[in-house]
Design a protein around this motif. Sequence first.
Motif, PDB file in Angstrom:
ATOM      1  N   THR A 169       1.079  -0.840   0.037  1.00  0.00           N
ATOM      2  CA  THR A 169      -0.267  -0.257  -0.419  1.00  0.00           C
ATOM      3  C   THR A 169       0.847   0.958  -0.350  1.00  0.00           C
ATOM      4  N   THR A 170       0.431   1.838  -1.132  1.00  0.00           N
ATOM      5  CA  THR A 170       1.573   3.068  -0.989  1.00  0.00           C
ATOM      6  C   THR A 170       0.628   5.161  -1.326  1.00  0.00           C
ATOM      7  N   PRO A 171       0.793   6.014  -0.464  1.00  0.00           N
ATOM      8  CA  PRO A 171      -0.058   6.718  -0.329  1.00  0.00           C
ATOM      9  C   PRO A 171      -0.970   7.405  -2.035  1.00  0.00           C
ATOM     10  N   TYR A 172      -0.932   6.202  -2.769  1.00  0.00           N
ATOM     11  CA  TYR A 172      -1.090   6.692  -4.769  1.00  0.00           C
ATOM     12  C   TYR A 172      -2.385   5.532  -4.420  1.00  0.00           C
ATOM     13  N   MET A 173      -2.101   4.132  -3.817  1.00  0.00           N
ATOM     14  CA  MET A 173      -3.041   2.883  -4.447  1.00  0.00           C
ATOM     15  C   MET A 173      -2.691   1.705  -3.453  1.00  0.00           C
ATOM     16  N   THR A 174      -3.171   1.220  -3.810  1.00  0.00           N
ATOM     17  CA  THR A 174      -3.380  -0.584  -2.702  1.00  0.00           C
ATOM     18  C   THR A 174      -2.561  -1.751  -4.076  1.00  0.00           C
ATOM     19  N   TYR A 175      -1.139  -2.654  -4.132  1.00  0.00           N
ATOM     20  CA  TYR A 175      -1.457  -3.656  -5.058  1.00  0.00           C
ATOM     21  C   TYR A 175      -1.542  -4.808  -4.250  1.00  0.00           C
ATOM     22  N   PRO A 176      -2.324  -5.649  -4.924  1.00  0.00           N
ATOM     23  CA  PRO A 176      -2.434  -7.263  -3.920  1.00  0.00           C
ATOM     24  C   PRO A 176      -1.212  -8.193  -4.101  1.00  0.00           C
ATOM     25  N   SER A 177      -0.721  -8.026  -5.335  1.00  0.00           N
ATOM     26  CA  SER A 177       0.194  -9.107  -5.769  1.00  0.00           C
ATOM     27  C   SER A 177       1.660  -8.138  -5.793  1.00  0.00           C
TER      28      SER A 177
END
Length: 335
Positions: A169-177
């Motif tokens: 999770t970054t301030p821009y979005m969450t990457y599930p993998s």
Amino acid sequence: MRNTFTLIAFVLLGLGVQAQLVRADFPDVGDSQVYRRGDSIAPGPAGNGQTWNFGSIGHTSQVATNQYILPASHAQGSGFPGANLCYKPFNDDYKFYVGSADTMKLIGEKSVANTRVTYSNPANLYVFPQAFGVANMDSVEGVYPDGFVSSVTRKGWYQTVFDGDGQLTTPYMTYPSVKRVEISAQFSDSSWLGGAIGELSILRHEWYAPGETMPVFVVHNQMFVLNGGNPSITYEVWYADPNAVATTEGVFSNLDIFPNPSNGNSALSYRLDATDQVEITISSILGERVRTVLSGEQLAGNHQIDLVTEGLAKGIYLVNLRSSQGNVTRKLVLN
């Protein structure tokens, strides 16, 4: 768009399966990413099934674009014969590769002295496929001019490890993998017949998301020590933010040193995009600070600063401008 595929390897001493790094996970000519600089943060743990939550980190206004281009499109491209891939970040801290289906060979890059170093002994930075947790290590060696009467010899090594996977999770979005890659390096640069020795250590972590060949999160830690003195430490965090507006020089624009080359004093002109604490220094070709020109707050707007070089020997020096939002280095030649 290039398809990202995954090769599966069975892990001994376990019943699970483990992804590998493959060439399609990594950048090629034409790939680029817009990044925003974040506040410093530790890279977090390695291992399978991690949850890296960096969504709450603060950030600065500094935005930059990093890209991969054809070597011929770079001003230094002719110095790296055989290269077919050039990494050109916003600060032009470039690297040149010979990329193929099974390797990315690093054949040269910008030295700590802001000078091109072409490796007589290049490094296989990646050998694909690369299994989880298996380190790939290779030595490098090359020579570059020191700007005085001799050359700098660089010897060292690079190591890459696919050391983690999970959710980011970054301030821009969450990457599930995502897959995380750890890149470490150690160099010794010696010059002036052994009179100056610079030790450079790098520890860098990059997170790659499915369908994204540029890393979506980067933590970069670098330490430089000259002749056993106090270390100069750089710690940077960047996260992908495609909605941001990119700049090329951080807070500094219209930067110029004149005259350059110079037989005496020069002047430094630049525009500061925002009021900030600014430090301007002059360093030797190996990074040893020889003079502090300015240290203090400056208002936004156009500035011109005298670079007093009286007492400095002839040769190549580095003029560095640093603020809370940016860091820019230019060469100064004294004849």
